[in-house]
Design a protein around this motif. Structure first.
Motif, PDB file in Angstrom:
ATOM      1  N   GLU A   1     -12.492  -6.076   5.188  1.00 48.19           N
ATOM      2  CA  GLU A   1     -13.687  -5.848   5.988  1.00 48.19           C
ATOM      3  C   GLU A   1     -13.414  -4.838   7.095  1.00 48.19           C
ATOM      4  O   GLU A   1     -12.296  -4.702   7.587  1.00 48.19           O
ATOM      5  N   PHE A   2     -14.476  -4.166   7.458  1.00 49.54           N
ATOM      6  CA  PHE A   2     -14.422  -3.153   8.505  1.00 49.54           C
ATOM      7  C   PHE A   2     -14.193  -3.810   9.863  1.00 49.54           C
ATOM      8  O   PHE A   2     -14.763  -4.864  10.167  1.00 49.54           O
ATOM      9  N   VAL A   3     -13.381  -3.158  10.707  1.00 48.75           N
ATOM     10  CA  VAL A   3     -13.134  -3.627  12.065  1.00 48.75           C
ATOM     11  C   VAL A   3     -13.620  -2.602  13.083  1.00 48.75           C
ATOM     12  O   VAL A   3     -14.427  -2.912  13.959  1.00 48.75           O
ATOM     13  N   ALA A   4     -13.112  -1.371  12.981  1.00 50.02           N
ATOM     14  CA  ALA A   4     -13.464  -0.335  13.955  1.00 50.02           C
ATOM     15  C   ALA A   4     -13.172   1.038  13.358  1.00 50.02           C
ATOM     16  O   ALA A   4     -12.362   1.152  12.440  1.00 50.02           O
ATOM     17  N   ALA A   5     -13.821   2.053  13.888  1.00 54.52           N
ATOM     18  CA  ALA A   5     -13.581   3.420  13.430  1.00 54.52           C
ATOM     19  C   ALA A   5     -13.765   4.381  14.588  1.00 54.52           C
ATOM     20  O   ALA A   5     -14.504   4.089  15.548  1.00 54.52           O
TER      21      ALA A   5
ATOM     22  N   TYR B   1      -5.217  -2.933   8.347  1.00 57.97           N
ATOM     23  CA  TYR B   1      -4.913  -1.649   7.734  1.00 57.97           C
ATOM     24  C   TYR B   1      -5.618  -0.532   8.506  1.00 57.97           C
ATOM     25  O   TYR B   1      -6.768  -0.693   8.921  1.00 57.97           O
ATOM     26  N   CYS B   2      -4.946   0.598   8.636  1.00 55.48           N
ATOM     27  CA  CYS B   2      -5.642   1.780   9.107  1.00 55.48           C
ATOM     28  C   CYS B   2      -5.816   2.735   7.926  1.00 55.48           C
ATOM     29  O   CYS B   2      -5.059   2.683   6.950  1.00 55.48           O
ATOM     30  N   ALA B   3      -6.827   3.574   8.039  1.00 54.47           N
ATOM     31  CA  ALA B   3      -7.145   4.480   6.951  1.00 54.47           C
ATOM     32  C   ALA B   3      -7.777   5.746   7.529  1.00 54.47           C
ATOM     33  O   ALA B   3      -8.541   5.678   8.498  1.00 54.47           O
ATOM     34  N   ALA B   4      -7.453   6.869   6.907  1.00 55.30           N
ATOM     35  CA  ALA B   4      -8.049   8.148   7.294  1.00 55.30           C
ATOM     36  C   ALA B   4      -9.105   8.524   6.264  1.00 55.30           C
ATOM     37  O   ALA B   4      -8.908   8.305   5.061  1.00 55.30           O
ATOM     38  N   GLY B   5     -10.203   9.046   6.755  1.00 56.90           N
ATOM     39  CA  GLY B   5     -11.310   9.283   5.839  1.00 56.90           C
ATOM     40  C   GLY B   5     -11.887  10.672   5.916  1.00 56.90           C
ATOM     41  O   GLY B   5     -11.353  11.559   6.584  1.00 56.90           O
TER      42      GLY B   5
ATOM     43  N   THR C   1     -18.303   2.856   8.247  1.00 64.62           N
ATOM     44  CA  THR C   1     -17.883   1.465   8.167  1.00 64.62           C
ATOM     45  C   THR C   1     -17.558   1.071   6.734  1.00 64.62           C
ATOM     46  O   THR C   1     -17.188  -0.074   6.475  1.00 64.62           O
ATOM     47  N   ASN C   2     -17.711   2.014   5.810  1.00 63.74           N
ATOM     48  CA  ASN C   2     -17.557   1.741   4.381  1.00 63.74           C
ATOM     49  C   ASN C   2     -16.139   2.037   3.928  1.00 63.74           C
ATOM     50  O   ASN C   2     -15.653   3.155   4.105  1.00 63.74           O
ATOM     51  N   VAL C   3     -15.496   1.068   3.324  1.00 61.35           N
ATOM     52  CA  VAL C   3     -14.113   1.224   2.889  1.00 61.35           C
ATOM     53  C   VAL C   3     -13.969   2.380   1.899  1.00 61.35           C
ATOM     54  O   VAL C   3     -12.909   3.028   1.859  1.00 61.35           O
ATOM     55  N   TYR C   4     -15.011   2.696   1.146  1.00 61.50           N
ATOM     56  CA  TYR C   4     -14.918   3.732   0.118  1.00 61.50           C
ATOM     57  C   TYR C   4     -14.954   5.145   0.690  1.00 61.50           C
ATOM     58  O   TYR C   4     -14.726   6.123  -0.026  1.00 61.50           O
ATOM     59  N   ASP C   5     -15.221   5.273   1.986  1.00 62.01           N
ATOM     60  CA  ASP C   5     -15.203   6.592   2.623  1.00 62.01           C
ATOM     61  C   ASP C   5     -13.823   6.954   3.167  1.00 62.01           C
ATOM     62  O   ASP C   5     -13.664   7.991   3.801  1.00 62.01           O
ATOM     63  N   TYR C   6     -12.836   6.088   2.917  1.00 63.77           N
ATOM     64  CA  TYR C   6     -11.476   6.326   3.410  1.00 63.77           C
ATOM     65  C   TYR C   6     -10.539   6.446   2.215  1.00 63.77           C
ATOM     66  O   TYR C   6     -10.572   5.617   1.305  1.00 63.77           O
ATOM     67  N   ASP C   7      -9.697   7.476   2.218  1.00 65.79           N
ATOM     68  CA  ASP C   7      -8.880   7.721   1.035  1.00 65.79           C
ATOM     69  C   ASP C   7      -7.383   7.751   1.295  1.00 65.79           C
ATOM     70  O   ASP C   7      -6.609   7.965   0.368  1.00 65.79           O
ATOM     71  N   ASN C   8      -6.950   7.563   2.522  1.00 66.94           N
ATOM     72  CA  ASN C   8      -5.523   7.440   2.814  1.00 66.94           C
ATOM     73  C   ASN C   8      -5.324   6.152   3.599  1.00 66.94           C
ATOM     74  O   ASN C   8      -5.877   6.023   4.692  1.00 66.94           O
ATOM     75  N   TRP C   9      -4.511   5.260   3.039  1.00 68.55           N
ATOM     76  CA  TRP C   9      -4.340   3.936   3.620  1.00 68.55           C
ATOM     77  C   TRP C   9      -2.887   3.653   3.949  1.00 68.55           C
ATOM     78  O   TRP C   9      -1.974   4.090   3.230  1.00 68.55           O
ATOM     79  N   GLY C  10      -2.675   2.908   5.038  1.00 62.72           N
ATOM     80  CA  GLY C  10      -1.356   2.403   5.346  1.00 62.72           C
ATOM     81  C   GLY C  10      -1.083   1.125   4.575  1.00 62.72           C
ATOM     82  O   GLY C  10      -1.938   0.646   3.821  1.00 62.72           O
ATOM     83  N   GLN C  11       0.102   0.566   4.792  1.00 66.42           N
ATOM     84  CA  GLN C  11       0.532  -0.639   4.070  1.00 66.42           C
ATOM     85  C   GLN C  11       0.064  -1.919   4.751  1.00 66.42           C
ATOM     86  O   GLN C  11       0.113  -2.991   4.149  1.00 66.42           O
ATOM     87  N   GLY C  12      -0.342  -1.824   5.986  1.00 65.94           N
ATOM     88  CA  GLY C  12      -0.857  -2.988   6.689  1.00 65.94           C
ATOM     89  C   GLY C  12       0.167  -3.643   7.602  1.00 65.94           C
ATOM     90  O   GLY C  12       1.374  -3.505   7.411  1.00 65.94           O
ATOM     91  N   THR C  13      -0.337  -4.357   8.593  1.00 67.39           N
ATOM     92  CA  THR C  13       0.499  -5.131   9.497  1.00 67.39           C
ATOM     93  C   THR C  13      -0.172  -6.490   9.705  1.00 67.39           C
ATOM     94  O   THR C  13      -1.388  -6.578   9.885  1.00 67.39           O
ATOM     95  N   GLN C  14       0.633  -7.547   9.668  1.00 64.11           N
ATOM     96  CA  GLN C  14       0.099  -8.899   9.741  1.00 64.11           C
ATOM     97  C   GLN C  14      -0.156  -9.293  11.188  1.00 64.11           C
ATOM     98  O   GLN C  14       0.715  -9.137  12.057  1.00 64.11           O
ATOM     99  N   VAL C  15      -1.348  -9.828  11.422  1.00 63.15           N
ATOM    100  CA  VAL C  15      -1.695 -10.424  12.714  1.00 63.15           C
ATOM    101  C   VAL C  15      -2.035 -11.888  12.459  1.00 63.15           C
ATOM    102  O   VAL C  15      -2.905 -12.195  11.641  1.00 63.15           O
ATOM    103  N   THR C  16      -1.332 -12.770  13.148  1.00 63.49           N
ATOM    104  CA  THR C  16      -1.585 -14.204  13.016  1.00 63.49           C
ATOM    105  C   THR C  16      -1.875 -14.772  14.397  1.00 63.49           C
ATOM    106  O   THR C  16      -1.074 -14.598  15.321  1.00 63.49           O
ATOM    107  N   VAL C  17      -3.022 -15.419  14.512  1.00 62.18           N
ATOM    108  CA  VAL C  17      -3.436 -16.002  15.782  1.00 62.18           C
ATOM    109  C   VAL C  17      -3.472 -17.513  15.614  1.00 62.18           C
ATOM    110  O   VAL C  17      -4.221 -18.035  14.785  1.00 62.18           O
ATOM    111  N   SER C  18      -2.665 -18.195  16.395  1.00 64.79           N
ATOM    112  CA  SER C  18      -2.607 -19.649  16.312  1.00 64.79           C
ATOM    113  C   SER C  18      -3.453 -20.277  17.417  1.00 64.79           C
ATOM    114  O   SER C  18      -3.670 -19.675  18.470  1.00 64.79           O
ATOM    115  N   SER C  19      -3.907 -21.487  17.163  1.00 63.05           N
ATOM    116  CA  SER C  19      -4.765 -22.175  18.142  1.00 63.05           C
ATOM    117  C   SER C  19      -3.943 -22.920  19.167  1.00 63.05           C
ATOM    118  O   SER C  19      -2.749 -23.091  19.032  1.00 63.05           O
TER     119      SER C  19
END
Length: 122
Positions: free
Chosen positions: A46-50, A95-99, A104-122
């Motif tokens: 899902e989209f977060v920010a651009a 994930y970050c991506a260059a487009g 806000t559409n994932v299909y408008d971005y064609d270069n993607w990173g591998q991702g970084t995990q964010v875990t938020v505990s309560s």
């Protein structure tokens, strides 16, 4: 071709802050809009920010508006995502991506990173 590497993820408690970085190498990164997306376990990406190539236009998902801030430093070839007041529902791989155009559409971005995990505990 632009290569992207995310960093800054980790395990934090609800209410804490994190700053993610998206470092780019390759040609013409400063001319490209960049988006942050996330994928939570069992959910679709899902989209977060651009942010536009010049940084003057930003978009945010409603779920993060007022808590997250996207910015970029083109001289450093880096885009940031400052995340404040984190919630357990923010837990995901980010994930970050260059487009081709700011979107806000994932299909408008064609270069993607591998991702970084964010875990938020309560």
């Amino acid at each position: 071709q632009v290569q992207l590497v995310e960093s800054g993820g980790g395990l934090v408690q609800a209410g804490d802050s994190l700053r993610l970085s998206c470092a780019a190498s390759g040609r013409a990164f400063s001319n490209k809009p960049v988006g942050w997306f996330r994928r939570a376990p069992g959910k679709e990406r899902e989209f977060v920010a651009a942010i536009s190539w010049g940084g003057g236009i930003t978009y945010y998902a409603d779920s993060v508006k007022g808590r997250f801030t996207i910015s970029r430093h083109n001289a450093k070839n880096t885009v940031y995502l400052q995340m404040n007041s984190l919630k357990t529902e923010d837990t995901a791989v980010y994930y970050c991506a260059a487009g081709r155009s700011i979107s806000t559409n994932v299909y408008d971005y064609d270069n993607w990173g591998q991702g970084t995990q964010v875990t938020v505990s309560s």
